[in-house]
Design a protein around this motif. Sequence first.
Motif, PDB file in Angstrom:
ATOM      1  N   ILE A 154       0.869  -1.172   0.000  1.00 23.35           N
ATOM      2  CA  ILE A 154       0.000   0.000   0.000  1.00 23.35           C
ATOM      3  C   ILE A 154       0.906   1.222   0.000  1.00 23.35           C
ATOM      4  O   ILE A 154       1.602   1.488   0.977  1.00 23.35           O
ATOM      5  CB  ILE A 154      -0.923   0.029   1.234  1.00 23.35           C
ATOM      6  CG1 ILE A 154      -1.884  -1.158   1.185  1.00 23.35           C
ATOM      7  CG2 ILE A 154      -1.701   1.346   1.296  1.00 23.35           C
ATOM      8  CD1 ILE A 154      -2.824  -1.246   2.363  1.00 23.35           C
TER       9      ILE A 154
ATOM     10  N   GLU B  62      -5.550  -7.504   3.746  1.00 26.20           N
ATOM     11  CA  GLU B  62      -5.013  -6.413   2.929  1.00 26.20           C
ATOM     12  C   GLU B  62      -5.751  -5.096   3.114  1.00 26.20           C
ATOM     13  O   GLU B  62      -5.410  -4.098   2.486  1.00 26.20           O
ATOM     14  CB  GLU B  62      -5.056  -6.805   1.455  1.00 26.20           C
ATOM     15  CG  GLU B  62      -4.086  -7.912   1.127  1.00 26.20           C
ATOM     16  CD  GLU B  62      -4.094  -8.236  -0.350  1.00 26.20           C
ATOM     17  OE1 GLU B  62      -5.068  -8.841  -0.793  1.00 26.20           O
ATOM     18  OE2 GLU B  62      -3.141  -7.873  -1.034  1.00 26.20           O
ATOM     19  N   PRO B  64      -6.631  -1.573   4.205  1.00 23.91           N
ATOM     20  CA  PRO B  64      -5.809  -0.520   4.796  1.00 23.91           C
ATOM     21  C   PRO B  64      -6.413  -0.010   6.106  1.00 23.91           C
ATOM     22  O   PRO B  64      -7.589   0.351   6.145  1.00 23.91           O
ATOM     23  CB  PRO B  64      -5.800   0.594   3.738  1.00 23.91           C
ATOM     24  CG  PRO B  64      -6.823   0.243   2.741  1.00 23.91           C
ATOM     25  CD  PRO B  64      -7.315  -1.145   2.973  1.00 23.91           C
ATOM     26  N   ASP B 149      -1.279   0.814   7.352  1.00 21.94           N
ATOM     27  CA  ASP B 149      -0.886  -0.212   6.387  1.00 21.94           C
ATOM     28  C   ASP B 149      -1.914  -1.336   6.353  1.00 21.94           C
ATOM     29  O   ASP B 149      -3.010  -1.190   6.872  1.00 21.94           O
ATOM     30  CB  ASP B 149       0.500  -0.761   6.765  1.00 21.94           C
ATOM     31  CG  ASP B 149       1.313  -1.127   5.520  1.00 21.94           C
ATOM     32  OD1 ASP B 149       0.820  -1.944   4.729  1.00 21.94           O
ATOM     33  OD2 ASP B 149       2.418  -0.596   5.352  1.00 21.94           O
ATOM     34  N   MET B 150      -1.524  -2.459   5.764  1.00 23.78           N
ATOM     35  CA  MET B 150      -2.411  -3.618   5.672  1.00 23.78           C
ATOM     36  C   MET B 150      -2.728  -4.157   7.065  1.00 23.78           C
ATOM     37  O   MET B 150      -1.841  -4.299   7.897  1.00 23.78           O
ATOM     38  CB  MET B 150      -1.729  -4.728   4.893  1.00 23.78           C
ATOM     39  CG  MET B 150      -1.370  -4.365   3.479  1.00 23.78           C
ATOM     40  SD  MET B 150      -0.517  -5.765   2.735  1.00 23.78           S
ATOM     41  CE  MET B 150       0.011  -5.037   1.197  1.00 23.78           C
TER      42      MET B 150
END
Lengths: 161, 207
Positions: A154, B62, B64, B149-150
């Motif tokens: 990401i 995954e 965010p 983040d993830m």
Amino acid sequence: MGTIIKVGMADMHAARHPAILTTLGLGSCVGIALYDRSTRTVGLAHCMLPDSTQSKNVSNIAKFVDTALEGLVSEMLKLGANKTRIVAKLAGGSQMFNFAHSADLMRIGYRNATMAKEKLEMMRIPLVSEDTGGSYGRTIELDSSTGMLLIKTIGYGIKEI
Amino acid sequence: MSLNFGNLNNYVIDVLKEIGNIGAGNAATALAKMLNKKVDMEVPKVKVMEFKEVTEMFGGAELPVVGLFLKMNGDLDGSVMFILENNAAHTLVNILMGKTNDANNQGFDEIEMSALKELGNILAGSYMSSLSTLTGLNIMPTVPEIAIDMAGAIISVPAIEFGKLGDSVLYIETAFIDGSTRALGDFFLVPDMDSYGVLLRALGVIS
């Protein structure tokens, strides 16, 4: 495109072609991808900790870098892989949180990646590429047709190693 | 002493849930005061999970998210984590800073990051202080650290701490929701393995 097999945290999997092995959201954990081009056998491990000898409980060998690597190679050999042809790629081992006060927590990603490299060298498995370190998570996909390791993040792009 | 998570009885699970209830209840009150807005919470869940499943627990590995992470030290050791979905984090920051919800919901600037950390500080502080009052134990929270983040990569941080000793992880999880039942975030308390015994002994559950 083969079947997609998900590898969880403290988990590992070996497969014959055609297969795609994937593990999602690698943080400080290290993803170890093994590939034998001659038989197109793949293996992927998602390890949390570097060293099984530092722990009293080793019932899950996929949790530790050292035991997972040995276990994964022997699973690949059972599937017909050729030991001398196996190569490795590494991803992960990042530091998700920037801890000033806990040296131990801070270095776990680095230690995972370092242990993986040492163990690979000991087992005479060449490390062909790596994408380790940093402070971000990674999702990785290992494709049995090419041995390519796809890395998605990401905000830090997508790359193939 | 440590616990065998394979056969936790209902009584112990209820006690752990109640800890989540009281701790997160105080944190929810603090959050409501800060936001000047009603904050509800769900009945806490006590989960024992294999590591394999852990990364998927917050709506997918995954997704965010914003993770606020800190350690507790003192009589009890362990990790405390507050996880917010990115949009919820933006909403909270905008309310805190008196901004209207703008379309630019991408990253967070330095001041917003700092506001989120402060949020983590206050929430964890109120959680810890009620836990400390309840048990009579001395518990010191560290300064929170933030990562965006993830979800899988963030949740793995307290799991790794746990992995040094066990093969599964025990979370006390409490979900915060605002008045209109929109999820705000999840609060996780993850005492280190040895601290469960200390915690349950202080509450008189085990001798």
